[in-house]
Design a protein around this motif. Sequence first.
Motif, PDB file in Angstrom:
ATOM      1  N   ILE A 111      16.126  60.795  45.294  1.00 22.51           N
ATOM      2  CA  ILE A 111      16.713  60.364  46.678  1.00 22.51           C
ATOM      3  C   ILE A 111      17.916  59.407  46.140  1.00 22.51           C
ATOM      4  O   ILE A 111      19.111  59.383  46.645  1.00 22.51           O
ATOM      5  CB  ILE A 111      15.654  59.582  47.458  1.00 22.51           C
ATOM      6  CG1 ILE A 111      14.724  60.681  48.090  1.00 22.51           C
ATOM      7  CG2 ILE A 111      16.515  58.745  48.689  1.00 22.51           C
ATOM      8  CD1 ILE A 111      13.587  60.017  48.870  1.00 22.51           C
ATOM      9  N   THR A 112      17.422  58.365  45.137  1.00 24.39           N
ATOM     10  CA  THR A 112      18.553  57.397  44.952  1.00 24.39           C
ATOM     11  C   THR A 112      19.703  58.069  44.008  1.00 24.39           C
ATOM     12  O   THR A 112      20.805  57.581  44.315  1.00 24.39           O
ATOM     13  CB  THR A 112      18.014  56.279  43.938  1.00 24.39           C
ATOM     14  OG1 THR A 112      16.940  55.835  44.570  1.00 24.39           O
ATOM     15  CG2 THR A 112      18.882  55.332  43.448  1.00 24.39           C
ATOM     16  N   ILE A 113      19.382  58.994  43.345  1.00 26.35           N
ATOM     17  CA  ILE A 113      20.472  59.803  42.509  1.00 26.35           C
ATOM     18  C   ILE A 113      21.244  60.432  43.408  1.00 26.35           C
ATOM     19  O   ILE A 113      22.661  60.383  43.434  1.00 26.35           O
ATOM     20  CB  ILE A 113      19.888  60.779  41.498  1.00 26.35           C
ATOM     21  CG1 ILE A 113      19.333  59.937  40.408  1.00 26.35           C
ATOM     22  CG2 ILE A 113      21.086  61.850  40.891  1.00 26.35           C
ATOM     23  CD1 ILE A 113      18.666  60.942  39.349  1.00 26.35           C
ATOM     24  N   VAL A 114      20.706  61.313  44.360  1.00 27.78           N
ATOM     25  CA  VAL A 114      21.767  62.078  45.221  1.00 27.78           C
ATOM     26  C   VAL A 114      22.377  61.144  46.184  1.00 27.78           C
ATOM     27  O   VAL A 114      23.715  61.264  46.344  1.00 27.78           O
ATOM     28  CB  VAL A 114      20.571  62.908  46.364  1.00 27.78           C
ATOM     29  CG1 VAL A 114      21.399  63.422  47.460  1.00 27.78           C
ATOM     30  CG2 VAL A 114      19.876  64.123  45.452  1.00 27.78           C
ATOM     31  N   TYR A 115      21.769  59.947  46.806  1.00 30.72           N
ATOM     32  CA  TYR A 115      22.608  59.073  47.645  1.00 30.72           C
ATOM     33  C   TYR A 115      23.709  58.606  46.634  1.00 30.72           C
ATOM     34  O   TYR A 115      24.942  58.344  47.375  1.00 30.72           O
ATOM     35  CB  TYR A 115      21.574  58.027  48.183  1.00 30.72           C
ATOM     36  CG  TYR A 115      22.314  57.048  48.962  1.00 30.72           C
ATOM     37  CD1 TYR A 115      22.709  57.263  50.350  1.00 30.72           C
ATOM     38  CD2 TYR A 115      22.937  55.613  48.491  1.00 30.72           C
ATOM     39  CE1 TYR A 115      23.183  56.345  51.406  1.00 30.72           C
ATOM     40  CE2 TYR A 115      23.622  54.793  49.464  1.00 30.72           C
ATOM     41  CZ  TYR A 115      23.858  55.178  50.640  1.00 30.72           C
ATOM     42  OH  TYR A 115      24.473  54.343  51.401  1.00 30.72           O
ATOM     43  N   THR A 116      23.347  58.060  45.628  1.00 28.66           N
ATOM     44  CA  THR A 116      24.410  57.300  45.155  1.00 28.66           C
ATOM     45  C   THR A 116      25.562  58.137  44.623  1.00 28.66           C
ATOM     46  O   THR A 116      26.800  57.628  44.521  1.00 28.66           O
ATOM     47  CB  THR A 116      23.939  56.357  43.707  1.00 28.66           C
ATOM     48  OG1 THR A 116      23.165  57.311  42.949  1.00 28.66           O
ATOM     49  CG2 THR A 116      22.928  55.381  44.430  1.00 28.66           C
ATOM     50  N   ALA A 117      25.232  59.651  44.028  1.00 27.28           N
ATOM     51  CA  ALA A 117      26.265  60.506  43.858  1.00 27.28           C
ATOM     52  C   ALA A 117      26.963  60.918  44.938  1.00 27.28           C
ATOM     53  O   ALA A 117      28.371  60.916  44.758  1.00 27.28           O
ATOM     54  CB  ALA A 117      25.618  61.736  43.290  1.00 27.28           C
ATOM     55  N   PHE A 118      26.691  61.061  46.073  1.00 31.07           N
ATOM     56  CA  PHE A 118      27.502  61.829  47.199  1.00 31.07           C
ATOM     57  C   PHE A 118      27.762  60.564  48.256  1.00 31.07           C
ATOM     58  O   PHE A 118      28.857  61.021  48.753  1.00 31.07           O
ATOM     59  CB  PHE A 118      26.447  62.751  47.817  1.00 31.07           C
ATOM     60  CG  PHE A 118      26.162  64.133  47.088  1.00 31.07           C
ATOM     61  CD1 PHE A 118      27.068  64.942  46.972  1.00 31.07           C
ATOM     62  CD2 PHE A 118      24.837  64.198  46.334  1.00 31.07           C
ATOM     63  CE1 PHE A 118      26.925  65.929  46.132  1.00 31.07           C
ATOM     64  CE2 PHE A 118      24.552  65.386  45.688  1.00 31.07           C
ATOM     65  CZ  PHE A 118      25.442  66.306  45.561  1.00 31.07           C
ATOM     66  N   PHE A 119      27.178  59.660  48.349  1.00 35.77           N
ATOM     67  CA  PHE A 119      27.509  58.529  49.353  1.00 35.77           C
ATOM     68  C   PHE A 119      28.117  57.317  48.602  1.00 35.77           C
ATOM     69  O   PHE A 119      29.184  56.989  48.918  1.00 35.77           O
ATOM     70  CB  PHE A 119      26.349  58.266  50.297  1.00 35.77           C
ATOM     71  CG  PHE A 119      25.780  59.612  51.401  1.00 35.77           C
ATOM     72  CD1 PHE A 119      26.687  59.862  52.340  1.00 35.77           C
ATOM     73  CD2 PHE A 119      25.041  60.075  50.893  1.00 35.77           C
ATOM     74  CE1 PHE A 119      26.380  60.948  53.274  1.00 35.77           C
ATOM     75  CE2 PHE A 119      24.427  61.408  51.632  1.00 35.77           C
ATOM     76  CZ  PHE A 119      25.260  61.803  52.694  1.00 35.77           C
ATOM     77  N   ALA A 120      27.522  56.749  47.604  1.00 34.83           N
ATOM     78  CA  ALA A 120      27.726  55.387  47.115  1.00 34.83           C
ATOM     79  C   ALA A 120      28.691  55.696  45.879  1.00 34.83           C
ATOM     80  O   ALA A 120      28.833  54.884  45.274  1.00 34.83           O
ATOM     81  CB  ALA A 120      26.381  54.720  46.553  1.00 34.83           C
ATOM     82  N   SER A 121      28.960  57.033  45.637  1.00 32.81           N
ATOM     83  CA  SER A 121      29.974  57.226  44.665  1.00 32.81           C
ATOM     84  C   SER A 121      30.984  58.113  45.268  1.00 32.81           C
ATOM     85  O   SER A 121      32.146  57.522  45.212  1.00 32.81           O
ATOM     86  CB  SER A 121      29.310  58.017  43.364  1.00 32.81           C
ATOM     87  OG  SER A 121      28.260  57.273  42.608  1.00 32.81           O
TER      88      SER A 121
END
Length: 305
Positions: free
Chosen positions: A218-228
């Motif tokens: 969840i963290t990887i997906v969020y940070t990749a698509f939203f927080a990155s």
Amino acid sequence: MTPALRGHAAMLFFSALVAGSFSLGSMAANEIAPAALNAVRFILAGAVIGAAMMATTGVPAGAFRAPWRYAVLGGLFSIYFVLMFEGLKTAPPVSAAAVFTLTPVVAAGFGWLLLRQITTPRMAVALCIGAAGALWVIFRADVAALRAFEIGRGEVIYFFGCVAHALYTPMVRKLNRGEPAVVFTFGMLVAGAVLLTLWGWRDLVATPWASLPGIVWITIVYTAFFASSATFVLLQYATLRLPSAKVMAYTYLTPSWVIGWEIALGNGAPGFVVAGGVLLTILALALLLRDDEKTVREPQSVSTS
């Protein structure tokens, strides 16, 4: 909206998305090596931004001249994110957000050194008000908590990452040669992915990807698509339209957003009195917006020599 006001809107959205990284990151930081997590997020984010680039601007001629520029920027942001997740192994999300609010002052210093950007009296007052509001929110209006504050190992580690983040902001404007934000972001992400892969190769190989807890993905997906992906474009967009100190001033909203994330994740809500800190950060941003409007109304005062 003027270009400056669009830059402010981009940073408002940026601060909300960034806040999620603190809450989710603290839940995943001890489950995976920071270098491995961030290498994967940079690769995913690069794929998203690359697709967006090809669907919109394409690759302008000369966009990837002097590729060392992307290596510098990718290196700075890689340092920031690795140290952020390393710090979040021990630092609580709101405490880390407190450290993040130190970046505007550091960014103002780098802005002067690299671009000779001057912090006006109004901007200085706004930064001070925003800092006071952020501290009010971070310590939940508890003076005793503020007095007892001790900086832990995680906070110290993350502070050095914030220095890299503060340096990144003026470097974007200094190194950009007219490339669209999405193109410049793609170059930075590719460079960052390469650097992180080389640096964290052992961690990447040693990570048991198939058995990682769900919160890590969840963290990887969020940070990749939203927080990155999203925030990189927003930050690039804003830094080409606003002085570094103003861009980083939006970090003062991050603690408020982090508290919102913590509430959403079921970690409790602060007392009503904390709203006073939120109002102070809004006042600080109002001062910055007022400064921009004055500049727009008096274009004749800008020298063209």
